[in-house]
Design an enzyme around this catalytic site. Structure first.
Site, short mmCIF file in Angstrom:
data_model
loop_
_atom_site.label_atom_id
_atom_site.label_comp_id
_atom_site.label_asym_id
_atom_site.label_seq_id
_atom_site.Cartn_x
_atom_site.Cartn_y
_atom_site.Cartn_z
N GLU A 180 0.84 -1.21 0.00
CA GLU A 180 0.00 0.00 0.00
C GLU A 180 0.87 1.25 0.00
O GLU A 180 0.55 2.24 -0.66
CB GLU A 180 -0.93 -0.03 1.22
N GLU B 183 -3.86 -9.46 4.02
CA GLU B 183 -4.60 -9.11 5.23
C GLU B 183 -5.73 -10.08 5.53
O GLU B 183 -6.02 -10.38 6.69
CB GLU B 183 -5.17 -7.69 5.12
N1 3HC Z 1 4.33 -7.40 11.58
C1 3HC Z 1 5.08 -7.77 12.63
N2 3HC Z 1 5.89 -8.85 12.62
C2 3HC Z 1 5.92 -9.56 11.49
C3 3HC Z 1 5.15 -9.22 10.37
C4 3HC Z 1 4.33 -8.07 10.44
N3 3HC Z 1 3.59 -7.66 9.41
N4 3HC Z 1 5.38 -10.14 9.41
C5 3HC Z 1 6.27 -11.01 9.92
N5 3HC Z 1 6.60 -10.66 11.17
C6 3HC Z 1 7.57 -11.32 12.05
C7 3HC Z 1 7.19 -12.73 12.43
O1 3HC Z 1 6.32 -12.74 13.53
C8 3HC Z 1 8.53 -13.35 12.73
O2 3HC Z 1 8.92 -12.87 13.98
P1 3HC Z 1 9.86 -13.74 14.95
O3 3HC Z 1 11.14 -13.93 14.22
O4 3HC Z 1 9.95 -12.92 16.18
O5 3HC Z 1 9.10 -15.03 15.12
C9 3HC Z 1 9.45 -12.68 11.72
O6 3HC Z 1 8.76 -11.50 11.30
C10 3HC Z 1 9.77 -13.52 10.52
O7 3HC Z 1 8.57 -14.01 9.97
P2 3HC Z 1 8.51 -15.40 9.22
O8 3HC Z 1 9.06 -16.47 10.10
O9 3HC Z 1 7.12 -15.55 8.72
O10 3HC Z 1 9.54 -15.14 8.04
P3 3HC Z 1 9.48 -15.52 6.52
O11 3HC Z 1 10.71 -14.96 5.93
O12 3HC Z 1 9.15 -16.95 6.37
O13 3HC Z 1 8.22 -14.71 5.91
C11 3HC Z 1 6.77 -12.86 5.47
C12 3HC Z 1 8.20 -13.31 5.82
C13 3HC Z 1 6.41 -13.35 4.07
C14 3HC Z 1 6.74 -11.35 5.50
C15 3HC Z 1 5.77 -13.48 6.48
O14 3HC Z 1 6.23 -13.20 7.77
C16 3HC Z 1 4.37 -12.96 6.37
O15 3HC Z 1 3.59 -13.45 5.57
N6 3HC Z 1 4.04 -11.97 7.21
C17 3HC Z 1 2.70 -11.46 7.29
C18 3HC Z 1 2.52 -10.39 6.29
C19 3HC Z 1 1.17 -9.74 6.47
O16 3HC Z 1 0.19 -10.38 6.80
N7 3HC Z 1 1.13 -8.43 6.23
C20 3HC Z 1 -0.07 -7.70 6.36
C21 3HC Z 1 -0.07 -7.04 7.67
S1 3HC Z 1 -1.58 -6.25 7.98
C22 3HC Z 1 -1.47 -4.79 7.18
O17 3HC Z 1 -0.52 -4.52 6.51
C23 3HC Z 1 -2.62 -3.89 7.43
C24 3HC Z 1 -2.64 -2.75 6.49
O18 3HC Z 1 -3.43 -3.07 5.39
C25 3HC Z 1 -3.16 -1.52 7.12
#
Ligand code: 3HC
Ligand code: NAI
Length: 693
Positions: A105, A125
């Protein structure tokens, strides 16, 4: 501040620097705004590039801030994007590795976007039970079209950047390092006369938007029945056909609604729970691990075969050991058949089938497994057999090999004591079918080495399991809890319910399968054998006798075509059986119980709170180190409904005070002794707290 600012030859570079994935937390948002202000105030700066340090452009909003004051503290992501959109100097996003959620975004708020090939692009999301809340539902359709955007937003799945070639999402897609390319792009853009494009100014066009959106709405409603987010995503994307600011307002409303739903809390709990499960409190993340390049499996039965497939799938060679050639041949044939079936369904190429089978070898001799790094035992569930196997393994296995047992009920400490290297012994409790089920309970013996645990957790990730550590106790986490659930299911029959009512009530709550259908699937004779053993070992434990009476009728379940229900050949649908129901009613009479009408609500409470009470004891005893571990066991191994987040989170959402009240009420009823509340529940309820804080 978690964003850096640098000027390179007239181009300001703002680098998000908030490990591990540059989540857009408050201090990062502040850093971007500060960087933008400096860039705009500096006459020498002609353009701005925004990028991310380390392994991501940005993983999106910082999920840890949700439902905290920081999430809405200015500058919000909306405000950050507004600052960028109002910039008089062109802003270019340099996207690499991962641009997800708020990260994408943010990029969409920039005037231009340059991406490296292979970058994973998503608005995930919906997987957290929310919708993109910083303009994603309005801007993405404007650059890739209504249908493609809706598909991405409703599934949340990542798409590699190069798939967007030719769309307005990316102005350039480059091989290799994106930053120099983005800086060059920014320099060019600065030399061109403005105004620079803004995604918000584009229009969404579709020949039959109304028809398409109605179709999408129906499809989503059918697929995602327990989750409100996908439907709200469709509504928000539909609003992209309206004027931009109106669409943005509707998106905001949807986001604010969803972020407070129990379903979203459950999905976020599962997201963090899965990651937290791999962290063991007293095993630091830098604990050295052992190399696992060759695996041996002892026993080629139901579990041995499935366990082997996990490693073959991950490209790790496996040697299977048996006592008889026929058993080996049968086991290998089953593995091949499973792969061939996947190939027939188009899930696997024939080449891959051969590749995986090529990694499999067999033996009748312990000599051949001497060099294995990890040996997993999956022989008969008898201590005597385990003793023979582990003594032999102790003799032949190379020093440093990890010796694991797949036992589901036996004492791992005792198994370890058959060797002179108890530090190398660990439980790896796979669930059947082992090549399908996500859950792996890693059973930590009193003497299991920390490096052994760390290695097994790492291996679990490689074979794509959700691994949860359990201490040694009868049934470990999952089966110990399910026993209390099954006991309540039996008592409900004694008091007035019939199997169909119990199954339907808990399935309506969201369980994949009720306890009686589950018994029929697993085989009622297995529980019968365990109860017979328990009657000797722990005569105090009481059960409803109905399950034994059922087995005495020869009704072992689906495998005999008859269990709690009848089954027709080739049909897994359960048909209630009058004789079984008569047997249940007669048994109540024999006990002198006047059967009563039991509400579905009582059924759900008794089954689920029985899990919760035992879960609390498991936490108290330190068998599980955190409540979310228990929830992960139930979500990945026992069909607990994902939208409820697992038994412990569900109890928190109901409120432990209310849970305790219900337990105290049931303690006055039939077999009330089963309802002695765990002290932890009493304590937390008194403090107004939950298992998860
Ligand atoms: N916020 C905070 N922490 C996050 C995060 C996020 N968005 N995404 C990942 N992390 C953290 C994980 O909890 C993990 O923490 P830890 O090491 O303390 O356990 C660390 O980052 C690494 O995560 P992964 O083990 O999943 O690492 P990968 O390299 O396998 O994957 C990733 C990376 C593809 C970014 C995966 O973590 C992922 O899919 N994250 C979620 C992404 C997501 O859902 N984003 C949307 C957020 S909501 C949003 O943006 C709202 C907006 O529209 C207003
Ligand atoms: P199974 O009976 O299908 O297979 C056991 C295999 O071990 C047989 O092929 C047998 O020939 C072989 N075997 C017996 N003694 C042996 C020895 N001394 N050396 C080498 N091979 C030997 O049993 P299953 O179901 O695969 O169970 C195996 C283990 O997995 C048990 O400990 C069981 O409790 C556990 N388990 C079973 C689950 C299930 O759902 N079946 C789930 C989780 C764990």
């Amino acid at each position: 501040m978690t964003a850096q600012y640098q000027v390179q030859d007239g181009i300001a570079v703002i680098t998000l620097d908030n490990p591990p994935v540059n989540g857009l937390g408050h201090s990062t948002r502040l850093g971007i705004v500060e960087g933008m202000t400096r860039a705009l105030d500096d006459a020498a700066v002609k353009a701005v590039v925004i990028t991310g340090a380390g392994k991501a452009f940005s993983g999106g909003a910082d999920i840890r801030e949700f439902n905290t004051p920081k999430a809405t503290q200015e500058p919000t992501l909306h405000s950050v994007i507004k600052v960028i959109e109002n910039s008089t100097k062109p802003v270019v996003a340099a996207v690499h590795s991962v641009a997800m959620g708020g990260g994408l975004e943010l990029a969409l708020g920039c005037n231009y976007r340059v991406a490296s090939k292979g970058a994973q692009i998503a608005l995930p999301e919906v997987k957290l039970g929310i919708l993109p809340g910083a303009g994603g539902t309005q801007r993405l359709p404007r650059v890739i079209g209504l249908e493609a955007a809706l598909n991405m937003i409703v599934t949340g799945n990542p798409v590699p950047s190069e798939k967007f070639a030719g769309t307005k999402l990316f102005d350039e897609i480059v091989d290799g390092d994106v930053l120099p390319a983005a800086i060059a792009f920014a320099r060019n853009a600065a030399s061109a006369s403005g105004p620079h494009p803004k995604v918000r100014d584009l229009k969404v066009r579709h020949e039959n938007a109304e028809g398409f959106l109605a179709f999408a709405k129906n499809t989503v409603a059918a697929v995602a029945k327990n989750f409100p987010a996908p439907g709200k995503c469709v509504e928000a994307v539909a609003a992209s056909l309206k004027p931009f600011d109106e669409g943005l307002r509707l998106e905001r409303e949807g986001f604010m609604f969803l972020v407070n739903t129990p379903e979203s809390r459950a999905l976020r709990h599962a997201f963090f729970g899965e990651r937290a499960a791999s962290k063991i409190p007293d095993v630091p993340s830098d604990t050295p691990t052992r190399k696992i390049e060759k695996v041996a499996v002892i026993g080629a039965g139901t579990m041995g075969g499935g366990i082997s497939m996990n490693f073959l799938n991950a490209g790790i060679p496996v040697i299977v050991l048996e006592t008889k050639q026929e058993a080996l041949e049968r086991g290998v044939a089953t593995i091949r058949r499973n792969y061939e079936n996947s190939a027939k369904k188009g899930k696997l190429t024939q080449e891959k089938v051969e590749q995986r089978m090529g990694l499999l070898s067999t033996t009748l001799s312990y000599d051949d497994i001497k060099d294995a790094d990890l040996i997993i035992e999956a022989v008969f569930e008898e201590m005597g057999v385990k003793e023979t196997v582990f003594k032999k393994l102790d003799e032949v296995a190379k020093p440093g090999a990890i010796l694991a047992s797949n036992t589901s009920t036996l004492d791992v400490n005792k198994i370890a004591s058959f060797t002179k290297r108890p530090q190398d012994v660990v439980g790896m409790h796979f669930f059947s079918p082992a090549n399908v089920m996500k859950l792996l309970e890693v059973v930590r013996g009193d003497k299991t080495g920390k490096d052994v645990l760390a290695t097994v957790m790492q291996v679990a990730k490689k074979i794509k399991k959700t691994a949860v550590v359990s201490g040694v106790c009868d049934g470990f986490i999952g089966n110990r809890m399910i026993e209390q659930y099954s006991r309540q299911a039996g008592y409900l029959l004694d008091e007035g319910a019939l199997p169909e009512q119990v199954d339907k009530a808990i399935e309506k709550f969201g369980f994949a399968m009720g306890p009686f259908r589950m018994g029929d699937l697993a085989g009622n004779d297995i529980g019968w054998a365990i109860r017979k053993r328990r009657a000797v070992e722990k005569p105090d434990i009481q059960y409803s006798k109905t399950a034994d009476l059922l087995c005495e009728m020869g009704r072992f379940g689906q495998k005999t075509g008859a269990g709690w229900y009848d089954y027709k050949p080739g049909d897994r649908k359960p048909y209630p059986n009058p004789q079984v129901n008569e047997m249940i009613v007669q048994h109540s009479k024999d006990l002198g119980i006047t059967r009563r009408k039991i509400s579905d609500e009582e059924i759900v409470e008794r089954l689920v709170y029985a899990l919760v009470n035992e879960g609390a004891k498991i936490l108290e005893e330190g068998i599980a180190s955190k409540a979310s571990d228990i929830d992960m066991v139930y979500l990945t191994g026992y069909g607990f409904p994902l939208h409820r987040g697992g038994p412990m989170l569900y109890a928190d959402q109901v409120g432990l005070f209310n849970v305790l009240q219900a337990m105290q009420r049931y303690a006055k009823g039939y077999h009330g002794e089963a309802w002695e509340p765990a002290p932890l529940i009493k304590k937390l309820a008194a403090e107004g707290k939950g298992f998860n804080g």
